[in-house]
Design a protein around this motif. Structure first.
Motif, PDB file in Angstrom:
ATOM      1  N   PRO A 105     -65.501   7.277  51.733  1.00  0.00           N
ATOM      2  CA  PRO A 105     -65.924   6.849  50.388  1.00  0.00           C
ATOM      3  C   PRO A 105     -67.387   6.418  50.400  1.00  0.00           C
ATOM      4  O   PRO A 105     -67.913   5.996  51.441  1.00  0.00           O
ATOM      5  N   ARG A 106     -68.039   6.538  49.237  1.00  0.00           N
ATOM      6  CA  ARG A 106     -69.430   6.091  49.164  1.00  0.00           C
ATOM      7  C   ARG A 106     -69.512   4.582  49.313  1.00  0.00           C
ATOM      8  O   ARG A 106     -68.749   3.837  48.690  1.00  0.00           O
ATOM      9  N   MET A 107     -70.454   4.134  50.161  1.00  0.00           N
ATOM     10  CA  MET A 107     -70.688   2.706  50.373  1.00  0.00           C
ATOM     11  C   MET A 107     -72.164   2.409  50.148  1.00  0.00           C
ATOM     12  O   MET A 107     -73.025   3.037  50.769  1.00  0.00           O
ATOM     13  N   HIS A 108     -72.449   1.476  49.239  1.00  0.00           N
ATOM     14  CA  HIS A 108     -73.842   1.163  48.936  1.00  0.00           C
ATOM     15  C   HIS A 108     -74.322   0.074  49.899  1.00  0.00           C
ATOM     16  O   HIS A 108     -74.459  -1.097  49.542  1.00  0.00           O
ATOM     17  N   LEU A 109     -74.604   0.473  51.130  1.00  0.00           N
ATOM     18  CA  LEU A 109     -75.033  -0.442  52.179  1.00  0.00           C
ATOM     19  C   LEU A 109     -76.548  -0.602  52.159  1.00  0.00           C
ATOM     20  O   LEU A 109     -77.265   0.159  51.505  1.00  0.00           O
ATOM     21  N   PHE A 110     -77.047  -1.569  52.902  1.00  0.00           N
ATOM     22  CA  PHE A 110     -78.484  -1.822  52.888  1.00  0.00           C
ATOM     23  C   PHE A 110     -79.194  -0.963  53.923  1.00  0.00           C
ATOM     24  O   PHE A 110     -78.612  -0.560  54.936  1.00  0.00           O
ATOM     25  N   GLU A 111     -80.465  -0.655  53.639  1.00  0.00           N
ATOM     26  CA  GLU A 111     -81.332   0.028  54.587  1.00  0.00           C
ATOM     27  C   GLU A 111     -82.474  -0.914  54.959  1.00  0.00           C
ATOM     28  O   GLU A 111     -83.016  -1.616  54.095  1.00  0.00           O
ATOM     29  N   ILE A 112     -82.827  -0.931  56.215  1.00  0.00           N
ATOM     30  CA  ILE A 112     -83.865  -1.846  56.701  1.00  0.00           C
ATOM     31  C   ILE A 112     -85.187  -1.596  55.985  1.00  0.00           C
ATOM     32  O   ILE A 112     -85.894  -2.529  55.604  1.00  0.00           O
ATOM     33  N   LEU A 129     -92.304   0.831  73.504  1.00  0.00           N
ATOM     34  CA  LEU A 129     -92.253  -0.533  74.035  1.00  0.00           C
ATOM     35  C   LEU A 129     -91.272  -1.398  73.246  1.00  0.00           C
ATOM     36  O   LEU A 129     -90.409  -2.082  73.812  1.00  0.00           O
ATOM     37  N   VAL A 130     -91.418  -1.370  71.922  1.00  0.00           N
ATOM     38  CA  VAL A 130     -90.474  -2.042  71.012  1.00  0.00           C
ATOM     39  C   VAL A 130     -89.979  -0.947  70.060  1.00  0.00           C
ATOM     40  O   VAL A 130     -90.624  -0.683  69.038  1.00  0.00           O
ATOM     41  N   PRO A 131     -88.867  -0.293  70.347  1.00  0.00           N
ATOM     42  CA  PRO A 131     -88.472   0.941  69.643  1.00  0.00           C
ATOM     43  C   PRO A 131     -87.950   0.726  68.225  1.00  0.00           C
ATOM     44  O   PRO A 131     -86.845   1.144  67.868  1.00  0.00           O
ATOM     45  N   VAL A 132     -88.775   0.083  67.402  1.00  0.00           N
ATOM     46  CA  VAL A 132     -88.376  -0.174  66.020  1.00  0.00           C
ATOM     47  C   VAL A 132     -88.289   1.123  65.228  1.00  0.00           C
ATOM     48  O   VAL A 132     -87.335   1.336  64.458  1.00  0.00           O
ATOM     49  N   LEU A 133     -89.271   2.003  65.386  1.00  0.00           N
ATOM     50  CA  LEU A 133     -89.330   3.208  64.557  1.00  0.00           C
ATOM     51  C   LEU A 133     -88.120   4.129  64.776  1.00  0.00           C
ATOM     52  O   LEU A 133     -87.468   4.516  63.794  1.00  0.00           O
ATOM     53  N   PRO A 134     -87.784   4.492  66.016  1.00  0.00           N
ATOM     54  CA  PRO A 134     -86.589   5.347  66.164  1.00  0.00           C
ATOM     55  C   PRO A 134     -85.305   4.647  65.733  1.00  0.00           C
ATOM     56  O   PRO A 134     -84.411   5.277  65.155  1.00  0.00           O
ATOM     57  N   PHE A 135     -85.205   3.330  65.972  1.00  0.00           N
ATOM     58  CA  PHE A 135     -83.996   2.614  65.571  1.00  0.00           C
ATOM     59  C   PHE A 135     -83.838   2.614  64.051  1.00  0.00           C
ATOM     60  O   PHE A 135     -82.752   2.910  63.532  1.00  0.00           O
ATOM     61  N   VAL A 136     -84.905   2.299  63.323  1.00  0.00           N
ATOM     62  CA  VAL A 136     -84.821   2.232  61.864  1.00  0.00           C
ATOM     63  C   VAL A 136     -84.558   3.618  61.271  1.00  0.00           C
ATOM     64  O   VAL A 136     -83.771   3.755  60.324  1.00  0.00           O
ATOM     65  N   LEU A 137     -85.195   4.646  61.827  1.00  0.00           N
ATOM     66  CA  LEU A 137     -84.964   5.999  61.319  1.00  0.00           C
ATOM     67  C   LEU A 137     -83.496   6.397  61.453  1.00  0.00           C
ATOM     68  O   LEU A 137     -82.902   6.949  60.514  1.00  0.00           O
ATOM     69  N   VAL A 138     -82.889   6.094  62.609  1.00  0.00           N
ATOM     70  CA  VAL A 138     -81.492   6.469  62.819  1.00  0.00           C
ATOM     71  C   VAL A 138     -80.567   5.579  61.991  1.00  0.00           C
ATOM     72  O   VAL A 138     -79.675   6.072  61.295  1.00  0.00           O
ATOM     73  N   PHE A 139     -80.778   4.258  62.048  1.00  0.00           N
ATOM     74  CA  PHE A 139     -79.916   3.335  61.314  1.00  0.00           C
ATOM     75  C   PHE A 139     -79.972   3.603  59.815  1.00  0.00           C
ATOM     76  O   PHE A 139     -78.930   3.734  59.151  1.00  0.00           O
ATOM     77  N   ASP A 140     -81.196   3.680  59.267  1.00  0.00           N
ATOM     78  CA  ASP A 140     -81.323   3.931  57.826  1.00  0.00           C
ATOM     79  C   ASP A 140     -80.808   5.314  57.453  1.00  0.00           C
ATOM     80  O   ASP A 140     -80.284   5.515  56.350  1.00  0.00           O
ATOM     81  N   GLY A 141     -80.950   6.271  58.368  1.00  0.00           N
ATOM     82  CA  GLY A 141     -80.414   7.596  58.111  1.00  0.00           C
ATOM     83  C   GLY A 141     -78.901   7.568  57.977  1.00  0.00           C
ATOM     84  O   GLY A 141     -78.330   8.207  57.083  1.00  0.00           O
ATOM     85  N   TRP A 142     -78.245   6.815  58.847  1.00  0.00           N
ATOM     86  CA  TRP A 142     -76.787   6.678  58.756  1.00  0.00           C
ATOM     87  C   TRP A 142     -76.382   5.956  57.473  1.00  0.00           C
ATOM     88  O   TRP A 142     -75.419   6.345  56.818  1.00  0.00           O
ATOM     89  N   MET A 143     -77.123   4.904  57.121  1.00  0.00           N
ATOM     90  CA  MET A 143     -76.819   4.186  55.880  1.00  0.00           C
ATOM     91  C   MET A 143     -77.046   5.096  54.665  1.00  0.00           C
ATOM     92  O   MET A 143     -76.278   5.069  53.694  1.00  0.00           O
ATOM     93  N   SER A 144     -78.106   5.913  54.726  1.00  0.00           N
ATOM     94  CA  SER A 144     -78.378   6.852  53.631  1.00  0.00           C
ATOM     95  C   SER A 144     -77.238   7.842  53.470  1.00  0.00           C
ATOM     96  O   SER A 144     -76.847   8.192  52.349  1.00  0.00           O
ATOM     97  N   ALA A 145     -76.700   8.306  54.604  1.00  0.00           N
ATOM     98  CA  ALA A 145     -75.589   9.257  54.553  1.00  0.00           C
ATOM     99  C   ALA A 145     -74.385   8.641  53.839  1.00  0.00           C
ATOM    100  O   ALA A 145     -73.732   9.294  53.022  1.00  0.00           O
ATOM    101  N   LEU A 146     -74.106   7.375  54.142  1.00  0.00           N
ATOM    102  CA  LEU A 146     -72.967   6.701  53.528  1.00  0.00           C
ATOM    103  C   LEU A 146     -73.206   6.412  52.045  1.00  0.00           C
ATOM    104  O   LEU A 146     -72.250   6.235  51.279  1.00  0.00           O
ATOM    105  N   ARG A 147     -74.472   6.366  51.626  1.00  0.00           N
ATOM    106  CA  ARG A 147     -74.804   6.069  50.235  1.00  0.00           C
ATOM    107  C   ARG A 147     -74.943   7.324  49.381  1.00  0.00           C
ATOM    108  O   ARG A 147     -75.009   7.244  48.142  1.00  0.00           O
ATOM    109  N   THR A 148     -74.999   8.493  50.003  1.00  0.00           N
ATOM    110  CA  THR A 148     -75.279   9.723  49.273  1.00  0.00           C
ATOM    111  C   THR A 148     -74.082  10.171  48.434  1.00  0.00           C
ATOM    112  O   THR A 148     -72.956  10.204  48.915  1.00  0.00           O
ATOM    113  N   ARG A 149     -74.363  10.534  47.194  1.00  0.00           N
ATOM    114  CA  ARG A 149     -73.310  10.975  46.276  1.00  0.00           C
ATOM    115  C   ARG A 149     -73.115  12.487  46.349  1.00  0.00           C
ATOM    116  O   ARG A 149     -74.063  13.236  46.579  1.00  0.00           O
ATOM    117  N   THR A 150     -71.889  12.905  46.111  1.00  0.00           N
ATOM    118  CA  THR A 150     -71.610  14.330  45.956  1.00  0.00           C
ATOM    119  C   THR A 150     -72.045  14.769  44.556  1.00  0.00           C
ATOM    120  O   THR A 150     -72.306  13.934  43.676  1.00  0.00           O
TER     121      THR A 150
END
Length: 316
Positions: free
Chosen positions: A6-13, A247-268
């Motif tokens: 089901p669609r979940m309107h979760l937060f993105e960083i 060194l501090v892998p913020v960029l790859p983490f946020v891209l993957v995490f927000d990408g997963w959250m975006s997938a859960l928020r996407t409407r058909t």
């Protein structure tokens, strides 16, 4: 088939006010790269090129009747590249090579059976949080791209903006590139209501959906930045890109995490259509006046799929 999840309107960083602006700019730049890059073997074309092809295919001969306004352009996103690909395809398909070379339509070329002296399609960048500096750079590279320097709310578009194009005989087509999933249902309905009241079409384009393939795709995006970071650190003249990748892998983490959250928020497409029918627009028979089309296009082998919804006002 409806997604099992089901669609979940979760937060993105990246949406959070506490997320540093300079890191947000890097995330947006990385997403633009994902939209505009064509990697041979695993991609037949970039997602931006696919969107240009979808617009051309769906709007067909009427495409020059529209002006395309990106209502959530961010730092620029794929729209400048969509404009480039779309106008390039229109030129190559309607103007003979001899005319393309000399740059004019004078003389006997007017009698060529395939010749059409047509104007280019215009695109406009807007956002609630405008980026005039980066938009100015992008628009300086094409006469068919412009921007609005002040904040534009997609749920209440300035009448002057819409009327400025309608007074020129243009129809307004709204673009939502990797954006519509950010809106919760009340805001999405308000945006659709304003769209139906003031515009003639809209397109929703997402690089993800609520399925397993999208979760793999977003993970691959994270791996991609690990591989490409040294190159873009040089191109962007930004050593901090390396720091926040390795060194501090913020960029790859946020891209993957927000990408997963975006997938859960996407409407058909069906869920978008339900919002259309219930958005509260007055004085219109939405089902009778608007046509909804949708589909999926593979943008990266073997898992990446671009999900799209195109809705246009029916000719009276």
């Amino acid at each position: 088939m409806a997604p099992l999840i089901p669609r979940m309107h979760l937060f993105e960083i990246d949406d959070q006010t506490w997320f540093p602006a300079f890191l947000r700019a890097k995330i947006q730049a990385a997403l633009t790269v994902a939209w505009t890059t064509h990697v041979p073997i695993i991609q037949s074309s970039s997602p931006a090129q696919i969107v240009a092809r979808i617009l051309s295919t769906q709007l067909k001969s009427t495409i020059r009747d529209y002006v395309f306004i990106d209502f959530c352009a961010g730092g620029g996103g794929p729209t400048p590249m969509i404009e480039k690909h779309l106008n390039s395809s229109l030129t190559s398909s309607s103007v003979p090579s001899t005319i393309q070379q000399n740059g004019n339509g004078n003389g006997s070329n007017h009698n060529h059976p395939n010749y059409k002296e047509e104007e280019a399609v215009h695109f406009v960048l807007t956002d609630l949080h405008p980026h005039p500096t980066s938009w100015s750079l992008a628009s300086s590279q094409s006469p068919n791209l412009s921007f609005v320097p002040y904040p534009v709310d997609a749920s209440s578009a300035p009448p002057s903006l819409i009327e400025s194009y309608k007074s020129q005989g243009k129809k307004v087509f709204r673009l939502f590139n990797l954006a519509f999933h950010h809106f919760d249902d009340p805001l999405a309905k308000a945006i659709l209501r304003n769209t139906l009241e003031t515009s003639d079409g809209f397109g929703i384009f997402e690089l993800q959906g609520r399925n397993f393939q999208s979760f793999v795709t977003m993970f691959l995006f994270g791996l991609g930045i690990l591989i490409a970071a040294p190159y873009y650190a040089f191109v962007w003249a930004s050593p901090l890109t390396l720091v926040f990748t390795y060194l501090v892998p913020v960029l790859p983490f946020v891209l993957v995490f927000d990408g997963w959250m975006s997938a859960l928020r996407t409407r058909t497409a069906d869920e978008v259509e339900v919002l259309l029918r219930t958005c509260g627009v007055e004085g219109q028979d939405v089902e009778g006046s608007w046509e909804v089309r949708s589909g999926k296009e593979k943008f990266m082998w073997p898992v990446g799929e671009l999900n799209w919804v195109v809705c246009v006002r029916k000719e009276r």
